[in-house]
Structure formats: structure tokens, C-alpha cells
Design an enzyme around this catalytic site. Structure first.
Site, PDB file in Angstrom:
ATOM      1  N   ILE A   1      -5.495  -8.471  -6.382  1.00 49.93           N
ATOM      2  CA  ILE A   1      -6.501  -7.815  -6.129  1.00 49.93           C
ATOM      3  C   ILE A   1      -7.074  -6.579  -6.760  1.00 49.93           C
ATOM      4  O   ILE A   1      -6.161  -5.698  -6.382  1.00 49.93           O
ATOM      5  CB  ILE A   1      -6.564  -7.658  -4.437  1.00 49.93           C
ATOM      6  CG1 ILE A   1      -6.373  -8.824  -3.651  1.00 49.93           C
ATOM      7  CG2 ILE A   1      -7.784  -6.808  -3.959  1.00 49.93           C
ATOM      8  CD1 ILE A   1      -7.589  -9.664  -3.366  1.00 49.93           C
TER       9      ILE A   1
ATOM     10  N   ASP B   1       2.595   0.942 -12.050  1.00 53.31           N
ATOM     11  CA  ASP B   1       1.514   2.021 -12.188  1.00 53.31           C
ATOM     12  C   ASP B   1       1.531   3.008 -10.988  1.00 53.31           C
ATOM     13  O   ASP B   1       2.651   3.189 -10.296  1.00 53.31           O
ATOM     14  CB  ASP B   1       0.065   1.086 -12.361  1.00 53.31           C
ATOM     15  CG  ASP B   1      -0.160   0.100 -11.347  1.00 53.31           C
ATOM     16  OD1 ASP B   1      -0.628  -0.895 -11.365  1.00 53.31           O
ATOM     17  OD2 ASP B   1       0.446   0.333  -9.837  1.00 53.31           O
TER      18      ASP B   1
ATOM     19  N   PRO C   1       0.718  -1.269  -0.001  1.00 54.01           N
ATOM     20  CA  PRO C   1       0.047  -0.006  -0.123  1.00 54.01           C
ATOM     21  C   PRO C   1       0.670   1.304   0.040  1.00 54.01           C
ATOM     22  O   PRO C   1       0.222   2.593  -0.086  1.00 54.01           O
ATOM     23  CB  PRO C   1      -0.889  -0.237   1.197  1.00 54.01           C
ATOM     24  CG  PRO C   1       0.014  -1.049   2.133  1.00 54.01           C
ATOM     25  CD  PRO C   1       0.694  -1.928   1.249  1.00 54.01           C
TER      26      PRO C   1
ATOM     27  N   MET D   1     -11.694   2.003  -4.714  1.00 51.24           N
ATOM     28  CA  MET D   1     -11.946   2.808  -5.850  1.00 51.24           C
ATOM     29  C   MET D   1     -13.303   3.302  -5.676  1.00 51.24           C
ATOM     30  O   MET D   1     -14.362   3.179  -6.651  1.00 51.24           O
ATOM     31  CB  MET D   1     -11.931   1.971  -7.159  1.00 51.24           C
ATOM     32  CG  MET D   1     -10.388   1.577  -7.359  1.00 51.24           C
ATOM     33  SD  MET D   1     -10.412   0.465  -8.697  1.00 51.24           S
ATOM     34  CE  MET D   1     -10.924  -1.095  -8.104  1.00 51.24           C
TER      35      MET D   1
ATOM     36  N   ALA E   1      -4.456  -3.100  -0.084  1.00 56.01           N
ATOM     37  CA  ALA E   1      -4.783  -1.746   0.593  1.00 56.01           C
ATOM     38  C   ALA E   1      -5.845  -1.958   1.777  1.00 56.01           C
ATOM     39  O   ALA E   1      -5.519  -1.361   2.826  1.00 56.01           O
ATOM     40  CB  ALA E   1      -5.541  -0.899  -0.539  1.00 56.01           C
TER      41      ALA E   1
ATOM     42  N   LYS F   1      -1.864   7.126 -15.017  1.00 57.56           N
ATOM     43  CA  LYS F   1      -2.865   8.040 -15.315  1.00 57.56           C
ATOM     44  C   LYS F   1      -1.785   9.306 -15.369  1.00 57.56           C
ATOM     45  O   LYS F   1      -1.342   9.639 -14.459  1.00 57.56           O
ATOM     46  CB  LYS F   1      -3.955   8.033 -14.512  1.00 57.56           C
ATOM     47  CG  LYS F   1      -5.014   8.651 -15.329  1.00 57.56           C
ATOM     48  CD  LYS F   1      -6.135   8.687 -14.183  1.00 57.56           C
ATOM     49  CE  LYS F   1      -6.822   7.208 -14.076  1.00 57.56           C
ATOM     50  NZ  LYS F   1      -7.860   7.191 -13.122  1.00 57.56           N
TER      51      LYS F   1
ATOM     52  N   GLY G   1       0.420  -1.666  -7.388  1.00 54.04           N
ATOM     53  CA  GLY G   1       0.108  -1.255  -5.838  1.00 54.04           C
ATOM     54  C   GLY G   1      -0.678  -2.645  -5.390  1.00 54.04           C
ATOM     55  O   GLY G   1      -1.335  -3.459  -5.960  1.00 54.04           O
ATOM     56  N   GLY G   2      -0.199  -2.684  -4.095  1.00 53.76           N
ATOM     57  CA  GLY G   2      -1.170  -3.750  -3.083  1.00 53.76           C
ATOM     58  C   GLY G   2      -0.728  -5.255  -3.656  1.00 53.76           C
ATOM     59  O   GLY G   2       0.343  -5.286  -3.832  1.00 53.76           O
ATOM     60  N   ASP G   3      -1.790  -5.859  -3.961  1.00 57.37           N
ATOM     61  CA  ASP G   3      -1.390  -7.239  -4.350  1.00 57.37           C
ATOM     62  C   ASP G   3      -1.792  -7.208  -5.671  1.00 57.37           C
ATOM     63  O   ASP G   3      -3.015  -6.822  -6.134  1.00 57.37           O
ATOM     64  CB  ASP G   3      -2.289  -8.146  -3.508  1.00 57.37           C
ATOM     65  CG  ASP G   3      -1.998  -9.553  -3.993  1.00 57.37           C
ATOM     66  OD1 ASP G   3      -1.242 -10.178  -3.458  1.00 57.37           O
ATOM     67  OD2 ASP G   3      -3.014  -9.957  -5.123  1.00 57.37           O
TER      68      ASP G   3
HETATM   69  N1  SAH Z   1      -4.199  -4.051  -6.243  1.00 57.16           N
HETATM   70  C1  SAH Z   1      -4.240  -3.014  -5.373  1.00 57.16           C
HETATM   71  C2  SAH Z   1      -5.664  -2.357  -5.491  1.00 57.16           C
HETATM   72  C3  SAH Z   1      -5.463  -1.807  -6.741  1.00 57.16           C
HETATM   73  S1  SAH Z   1      -7.188  -0.659  -7.055  1.00 57.16           S
HETATM   74  C4  SAH Z   1      -4.268  -3.544  -3.914  1.00 57.16           C
HETATM   75  O1  SAH Z   1      -4.269  -4.706  -3.495  1.00 57.16           O
HETATM   76  O2  SAH Z   1      -4.516  -2.736  -2.701  1.00 57.16           O
HETATM   77  C5  SAH Z   1      -6.818   0.853  -6.627  1.00 57.16           C
HETATM   78  C6  SAH Z   1      -7.623   1.092  -5.205  1.00 57.16           C
HETATM   79  O3  SAH Z   1      -6.716   0.592  -4.216  1.00 57.16           O
HETATM   80  C7  SAH Z   1      -7.574   2.753  -4.817  1.00 57.16           C
HETATM   81  O4  SAH Z   1      -8.440   3.337  -5.527  1.00 57.16           O
HETATM   82  C8  SAH Z   1      -7.900   2.632  -3.383  1.00 57.16           C
HETATM   83  O5  SAH Z   1      -9.006   2.318  -3.092  1.00 57.16           O
HETATM   84  C9  SAH Z   1      -7.145   1.481  -2.944  1.00 57.16           C
HETATM   85  N2  SAH Z   1      -5.710   1.653  -2.552  1.00 57.16           N
HETATM   86  C10 SAH Z   1      -4.446   1.431  -3.033  1.00 57.16           C
HETATM   87  N3  SAH Z   1      -3.587   1.834  -2.130  1.00 57.16           N
HETATM   88  C11 SAH Z   1      -4.212   2.562  -1.019  1.00 57.16           C
HETATM   89  C12 SAH Z   1      -3.579   3.046   0.109  1.00 57.16           C
HETATM   90  N4  SAH Z   1      -2.411   3.260   0.283  1.00 57.16           N
HETATM   91  N5  SAH Z   1      -4.543   3.638   0.692  1.00 57.16           N
HETATM   92  C13 SAH Z   1      -5.816   3.431   0.638  1.00 57.16           C
HETATM   93  N6  SAH Z   1      -6.562   2.800  -0.511  1.00 57.16           N
HETATM   94  C14 SAH Z   1      -5.659   2.518  -1.312  1.00 57.16           C
END
Ligand code: SAH
Length: 257
Positions: free
Chosen positions: A99, A41, A18, A175, A125, A63, A94-96
Site C-alpha cells: 500500500i 525506510d 503503523p 501523504m 496506516a 529521508k 512502514g505499514g503494508d
Molecule cells: N505502506 C504504508 C504507507 C506508506 S506512505 C502503509 O501501508 O501504511 C506514507 C504515509 O502513510 C504517511 O504519509 C501517512 O499518510 C501514512 N502513515 C504511515 N504511518 C502512519 C501512522 N503511524 N499514523 C498515521 N499515518 C501514517
């Protein structure tokens, strides 16, 4: 003699977590530090990209202002093209990756082209936000089910979220800022109590994180009033009213006023 076809490389679909670089897995950190080519990204924190070698090529598919993200087909084609020239491509997300990250589509594209692909999980996230806000997503007292949904997808009103939120259940919306009002209306129509507690976690795990509390009915107003910006997750359920979350409330109020 012509050059032999290069050995195909490999695509690593890597979860960057995150935001906080300390939350990378060791495998992700190692791959980033040795990569020659990183395709990332917009959500990937600059502090994470800073771990790359100075000579690494960093390609952003993010973007840019009013422009759209690089279409998914182009991203897939880029990964495949680079791997087929023998490169190891670190696709940092970002994140996983699996997901809401369209990692599944990228893995499929690689497999279809005969390119080896490996997936490195990341902290999603919802999980990062829960830890950073000290807000358990399940709790013996208040929730034994947790669901992740995408708020930004097509046909929101046609989606069946019945049973995903309510007593004993935690719903985490990714999102969902732009559609927060429609989401609140939909859930209230589905029978959820308007005073169901809600937390919005913006920039989870990053220095500028904000944790904001409200009710389901108050969600659209909070998002507008506090000018909540992406990335943020919306967490709906009684876990957001657990005492340790309450303690952060003063902090959040300070941040909004
Ligand atoms: N693959 C990512 C999600 C991608 S979709 C994951 O697993 O986290 C993008 C959305 O993830 C954003 O619109 C938001 O809702 C969430 N997100 C990603 N990073 C975040 C963060 N640091 N804090 C809060 N929401 C986050």
C-alpha cells in the site's frame, strides 16, 4: 580454484505496521529478530528496529533532513546486489509493503534479477489509525465503501476521485498533509458538502498519537493550526462522526490548545 558463485539469497518485503511493535505479524517479528541485514525506510518505528539483533546491519534509506530519500532504483539495486551475494535481506517498510510503499517495484526488480522474493503483509496506516482512534472505516449506519488514496502524487488535480467520498463512503488519504488545502478544494468542487466530517490521525498507534476532528472546509486550517506533522492520515466521511470518535474529541482539543 575460484570460489563458486554463491547461492542467491532472498528478499523479504516485510510490513512493519503503523508503529506499535505489538502490531507486527509474528512472521515479521521473527524475520526482524533473526535478520543479519535490514534495509528500512524512515517510517519504521525505532521500537521495531530495536528488536533486531545487536550485530544486525541496519541500512536506512530514509529521508535525511533536506536530502532526498535514496532513489528507488538505488534501493532496488541494493536489495538485488545483497541478495545475489547469498544474503537474506529483510526490506522493512512502514505499514503494508503493497500500500503506497513501492513494494511492487521492489518485487519486480528482484524477480527481474532472478532473486526470490517473499512478501509479509503489515497493518496499513488506515487500518491502524481506525483501530487506535476507535473509528470504524465501515459501519452499517454510515459507510459501506472505503478507499485509500495518495494525496502526494503528481497531477492531483487530474485524478478522478469522483465517487470515492460522500454519503456512505469513507476516503482515507495517505501523504495528504502538504496538499490538504488542494484536496479539500477539489472534493468540495466535486460536490462534497463542506461540512462533511473529517478526522486527522497523526502518529497512529504510537504513544504521541493525536486524533483531530474538523469538517472538510476546516481541514486546511486545522492542519496549520494544530501543526499536524507527518505521518498522518486524513479520513473523510461520516464514520469520523460516530459517537466513539466523538468521545476522543475532548482529548484532541486538549492536545491542540
Ligand atoms: N505502506 C504504508 C504507507 C506508506 S506512505 C502503509 O501501508 O501504511 C506514507 C504515509 O502513510 C504517511 O504519509 C501517512 O499518510 C501514512 N502513515 C504511515 N504511518 C502512519 C501512522 N503511524 N499514523 C498515521 N499515518 C501514517
Amino acid at each position: 580454484m575460484s570460489n563458486p558463485t554463491p547461492e542467491p539469497g532472498k528478499v523479504w518485503l516485510v510490513g512493519a505496521g503503523p508503529g506499535d511493535p505489538d502490531l507486527l505479524t509474528l512472521r515479521a517479528a521473527r524475520l526482524i529478530m533473526r535478520a543479519r541485514l535490514i534495509v528500512h525506510d524512515g517510517l519504521v518505528d525505532p521500537a521495531i528496529l530495536a528488536l533486531a539483533r545487536p550485530e544486525a546491519r541496519l541500512v536506512s534509506v530514509a529521508k535525511r533532513r533536506s536530502r532526498h530519500t535514496m532513489p528507488q532504483e538505488e534501493i532496488n539495486a541494493l536489495l538485488v546486489r545483497e541478495a545475489l551475494t547469498g544474503k537474506e535481506v529483510v526490506r522493512l517498510k512502514g505499514g503494508d509493503p503493497f500500500i503506497f510503499g513501492r513494494g511492487g517495484e521492489e518485487a519486480e526488480a528482484c524477480q527481474a534479477a532472478g532473486v526470490a522474493v517473499e512478501v509479509v503483509p503489515g497493518i496499513s496506516a488506515a487500518i491502524g489509525a481506525a483501530a487506535a482512534a476507535q473509528m470504524p472505516l465501515t459501519h452499517r449506519r454510515s459507510a459501506s465503501v472505503v478507499s485509500f488514496v495518495a494525496g502526494q502524487c503528481k497531477g492531483l488535480s487530474e485524478q478522478n476521485w469522483a465517487g470515492l467520498a460522500g454519503k456512505g463512503r469513507t476516503l482515507v488519504i495517505y501523504m495528504g498533509l502538504a496538499t490538504a488545502e488542494a484536496i479539500a478544494d477539489k472534493l468540495i468542487e466535486d460536490g462534497l458538502a463542506p461540512d462533511m466530517p473529517v478526522a486527522v490521525v497523526e502518529n497512529a498507534t504510537r504513544p504521541q498519537m493525536r486524533v483531530l476532528r474538523t469538517s472538510l472546509a476546516g481541514l486546511p486550517d486545522l492542519v496549520a493550526r494544530a501543526k499536524v506533522k507527518s505521518p498522518a492520515v486524513i479520513v473523510i466521511g461520516e464514520v469520523t462522526a460516530e459517537p466513539q470518535v466523538e468521545a476522543l474529541r475532548a482529548l484532541a482539543l486538549e492536545a491542540t490548545t
